[in-house]
Design a protein around this motif. Structure first.
Motif, PDB file in Angstrom:
ATOM      1  N   GLY A  31      18.258  -6.950 -31.717  1.00 31.99           N
ATOM      2  CA  GLY A  31      19.235  -6.171 -32.486  1.00 31.99           C
ATOM      3  C   GLY A  31      19.138  -6.440 -33.976  1.00 31.99           C
ATOM      4  O   GLY A  31      19.904  -5.873 -34.753  1.00 31.99           O
ATOM      5  N   GLY A  32      18.268  -7.355 -34.372  1.00 30.96           N
ATOM      6  CA  GLY A  32      18.015  -7.595 -35.798  1.00 30.96           C
ATOM      7  C   GLY A  32      19.006  -8.528 -36.470  1.00 30.96           C
ATOM      8  O   GLY A  32      19.020  -8.635 -37.693  1.00 30.96           O
ATOM      9  N   GLY A  33      19.828  -9.238 -35.702  1.00 32.46           N
ATOM     10  CA  GLY A  33      20.828 -10.132 -36.297  1.00 32.46           C
ATOM     11  C   GLY A  33      20.185 -11.209 -37.170  1.00 32.46           C
ATOM     12  O   GLY A  33      20.591 -11.424 -38.316  1.00 32.46           O
ATOM     13  N   HIS A  34      19.170 -11.878 -36.637  1.00 30.84           N
ATOM     14  CA  HIS A  34      18.518 -12.934 -37.419  1.00 30.84           C
ATOM     15  C   HIS A  34      17.742 -12.340 -38.593  1.00 30.84           C
ATOM     16  O   HIS A  34      17.743 -12.899 -39.681  1.00 30.84           O
ATOM     17  N   ASP A  52       8.873  -6.965 -31.914  1.00 28.11           N
ATOM     18  CA  ASP A  52       9.564  -6.820 -30.628  1.00 28.11           C
ATOM     19  C   ASP A  52       8.728  -5.890 -29.770  1.00 28.11           C
ATOM     20  O   ASP A  52       8.310  -4.828 -30.227  1.00 28.11           O
ATOM     21  N   GLN A  53       8.485  -6.316 -28.534  1.00 28.96           N
ATOM     22  CA  GLN A  53       7.625  -5.487 -27.680  1.00 28.96           C
ATOM     23  C   GLN A  53       8.400  -4.353 -26.999  1.00 28.96           C
ATOM     24  O   GLN A  53       7.794  -3.473 -26.386  1.00 28.96           O
ATOM     25  N   ASN A  73       3.674  -7.398 -28.833  1.00 25.02           N
ATOM     26  CA  ASN A  73       3.957  -8.708 -28.261  1.00 25.02           C
ATOM     27  C   ASN A  73       3.635  -9.785 -29.306  1.00 25.02           C
ATOM     28  O   ASN A  73       2.594  -9.725 -29.957  1.00 25.02           O
ATOM     29  N   PHE A  74       4.520 -10.790 -29.402  1.00 23.26           N
ATOM     30  CA  PHE A  74       4.256 -11.836 -30.405  1.00 23.26           C
ATOM     31  C   PHE A  74       3.071 -12.723 -30.025  1.00 23.26           C
ATOM     32  O   PHE A  74       2.650 -13.556 -30.818  1.00 23.26           O
ATOM     33  N   ASP A  95      13.608 -16.306 -31.070  1.00 14.83           N
ATOM     34  CA  ASP A  95      14.865 -16.371 -30.302  1.00 14.83           C
ATOM     35  C   ASP A  95      14.502 -15.726 -28.961  1.00 14.83           C
ATOM     36  O   ASP A  95      14.688 -14.530 -28.769  1.00 14.83           O
ATOM     37  N   GLY A  97      13.458 -14.845 -24.859  1.00 18.47           N
ATOM     38  CA  GLY A  97      14.217 -14.326 -23.724  1.00 18.47           C
ATOM     39  C   GLY A  97      14.629 -12.880 -23.904  1.00 18.47           C
ATOM     40  O   GLY A  97      13.978 -12.107 -24.605  1.00 18.47           O
ATOM     41  N   GLN A 102      19.052  -5.381 -23.127  1.00 12.30           N
ATOM     42  CA  GLN A 102      18.185  -5.318 -21.936  1.00 12.30           C
ATOM     43  C   GLN A 102      18.981  -5.655 -20.675  1.00 12.30           C
ATOM     44  O   GLN A 102      18.802  -5.018 -19.638  1.00 12.30           O
ATOM     45  N   MET A 122       9.906  -5.933 -20.358  1.00 22.01           N
ATOM     46  CA  MET A 122      10.376  -5.828 -21.752  1.00 22.01           C
ATOM     47  C   MET A 122       9.558  -4.760 -22.468  1.00 22.01           C
ATOM     48  O   MET A 122      10.078  -4.053 -23.316  1.00 22.01           O
TER      49      MET A 122
HETATM   50  C1  LIG Z   1      17.199 -12.817 -27.397  1.00 20.51           C
HETATM   51  S1  LIG Z   1      16.564 -11.309 -27.958  1.00 20.51           S
HETATM   52  C2  LIG Z   1      16.526 -11.508 -29.714  1.00 20.51           C
HETATM   53  C3  LIG Z   1      17.788 -11.119 -30.398  1.00 20.51           C
HETATM   54  C4  LIG Z   1      17.736 -11.130 -31.912  1.00 20.51           C
HETATM   55  N1  LIG Z   1      17.453 -12.437 -32.438  1.00 20.51           N
HETATM   56  C5  LIG Z   1      19.036 -10.604 -32.488  1.00 20.51           C
HETATM   57  O1  LIG Z   1      19.702 -11.340 -33.197  1.00 20.51           O
HETATM   58  O2  LIG Z   1      19.381  -9.461 -32.204  1.00 20.51           O
HETATM   59  C6  LIG Z   1      14.856 -11.409 -27.578  1.00 20.51           C
HETATM   60  C7  LIG Z   1      14.062 -10.197 -27.977  1.00 20.51           C
HETATM   61  O3  LIG Z   1      12.695 -10.586 -28.026  1.00 20.51           O
HETATM   62  C8  LIG Z   1      11.897  -9.623 -27.421  1.00 20.51           C
HETATM   63  N2  LIG Z   1      10.741 -10.325 -26.861  1.00 20.51           N
HETATM   64  C9  LIG Z   1      10.739 -11.252 -25.872  1.00 20.51           C
HETATM   65  N3  LIG Z   1       9.486 -11.686 -25.647  1.00 20.51           N
HETATM   66  C10 LIG Z   1       8.675 -11.024 -26.518  1.00 20.51           C
HETATM   67  C11 LIG Z   1       7.282 -11.046 -26.772  1.00 20.51           C
HETATM   68  N4  LIG Z   1       6.455 -11.825 -26.070  1.00 20.51           N
HETATM   69  N5  LIG Z   1       6.812 -10.263 -27.747  1.00 20.51           N
HETATM   70  C12 LIG Z   1       7.635  -9.462 -28.463  1.00 20.51           C
HETATM   71  N6  LIG Z   1       8.960  -9.377 -28.249  1.00 20.51           N
HETATM   72  C13 LIG Z   1       9.487 -10.168 -27.300  1.00 20.51           C
HETATM   73  C14 LIG Z   1      12.770  -8.970 -26.373  1.00 20.51           C
HETATM   74  O4  LIG Z   1      12.329  -7.654 -26.120  1.00 20.51           O
HETATM   75  C15 LIG Z   1      14.151  -9.035 -27.011  1.00 20.51           C
HETATM   76  O5  LIG Z   1      14.458  -7.849 -27.690  1.00 20.51           O
END
Ligand SMILES: C[S@@+](CC[C@H](N)C(=O)[O-])C[C@H]1O[C@@H](n2cnc3c(N)ncnc32)[C@H](O)[C@@H]1O
Length: 299
Positions: A31-34, A52-53, A73-74, A95, A97, A102, A122
């Motif tokens: 959601g882009g909070g960080h 974000d994937q 994917n990161f 961050d 998970g 989702q 994801m």
């Molecule tokens: C816990 S949320 C992050 C929330 C974010 N920090 C915020 O404040 O809104 C994790 C996010 O990371 C993404 N994600 C998880 N594993 C990933 C990966 N290997 N590559 C890219 N994105 C990934 C998920 O799709 C999810 O949207």
């Protein structure tokens, strides 16, 4: 409904020790909070790249010329940063998970609360879904997934039960899966065990452990000396990898000593592991299992 409430927001962004003109990466945009908090601490020369994937996260894209969102994917962090001409960065935030979004959208299949098709991807383009894992994995593979990622001691019995049940027809929905798993869900513990089984399948579907390891190994080469890692995990398997990597640059074993008995490690940990305050958990129950670790890249 909000897309996602950021967890350990101040603490994790403080951990990056932001330099106003620096280059930062948020590998889990959601959601882009960080990301928003990082941008608020950057000056006009600063830059933020986010990954974000999940294509659903693209709706949260921040309109700011210092910001770039990469729908990948990161585990490919180095390759995509290079595409944007970036070889070294000042800080990386993860961050890990699943986002609340989702979990809360029934048809994504992440939550035990809803009836849905078995999915849990994801990345909606990925060919591996929960349906594949449940219906096509061999018993041995299923057992390993449940044991390693769900830490379920009766993984062999659960795997056998799934394999026997699917002979009668494919297991396509969460209701059918729950029905099959009923003997393993005693009253009172039903939710906890089902959540462990879901977690195991989800980690496999998204290859979360492999992606985390590949990502971590690239951070060493990407961070400038003094650059920071700020990483939030939500289960012990992830946290263990993060902790070991920060300590030694390895996931297993001990680093080799040189002729004089010195060890050279890429990172120094910064402070102790941080967990959310009870106030934060009260405000946001999903923060309850979060663990933040911060490290600095040594010269
Ligand atoms: C816990 S949320 C992050 C929330 C974010 N920090 C915020 O404040 O809104 C994790 C996010 O990371 C993404 N994600 C998880 N594993 C990933 C990966 N290997 N590559 C890219 N994105 C990934 C998920 O799709 C999810 O949207």
């Amino acid at each position: 409904m909000s897309y996602h409430k950021p967890v350990l927001l101040e603490e994790s962004v403080d951990g990056l020790n932001i330099q106003p003109s620096g280059i930062y990466v948020d590998v889990t945009f959601g959601g882009g909070g960080h990301s928003r908090e990082i941008l608020s601490r950057l000056g006009p020369q600063g830059k933020l790249f986010a990954f974000d994937q999940d294509k659903d996260a693209l709706v949260n894209k921040i309109d700011d010329e210092r910001f770039t969102l990469i729908n990948e994917n990161f585990r490919f962090i180095k390759r995509f940063l290079r595409f944007y001409g970036v070889k070294k960065v000042d800080g990386i935030l993860g961050d890990f998970g699943v986002s609340s979004h989702q979990f809360d959208v029934a048809e994504r299949g992440f939550s035990t609360r809803f009836e849905s098709k078995l999915d849990m991807r994801m990345n909606q383009q990925s060919s591996l879904s929960a349906f594949e894992v449940v219906n096509n994995y061999e018993e041995k593979q299923l057992k390993a997934v449940l044991f390693n990622y769900g830490e379920l001691r009766n993984a062999p019995k659960i795997a056998r039960t799934i394999v026997t049940a699917r002979k009668e027809g494919e297991i396509a929905t969460s209701e059918r899966l729950k029905e099959i798993l009923q003997p393993f869900l005693p009253m009172g513990k039903e939710h906890k065990i089902l959540a462990q089984i879901y977690q195991a399948i989800r980690i496999e579907v998204n290859q979360e452990i492999e992606a985390l390891k590949e990502f971590l190994l690239q951070t060493e080469g990407l961070l400038k000396p003094g650059g920071r890692l700020s990483l939030i995990s939500y289960h012990s398997l992830e946290d263990r990898l993060v902790k070991r990597y920060i300590r030694s640059g390895l996931f297993e074993g001990e680093p080799e000593k040189d002729f004089y008995g010195n060890i050279s490690v890429p990172f120094q940990k910064v402070g102790k592991m941080i967990v959310p305050s009870s106030e934060e958990i009260k405000r946001n129950n999903r923060a309850r299992s979060a663990r933040l670790r911060i490290a600095e890249r040594l010269a």
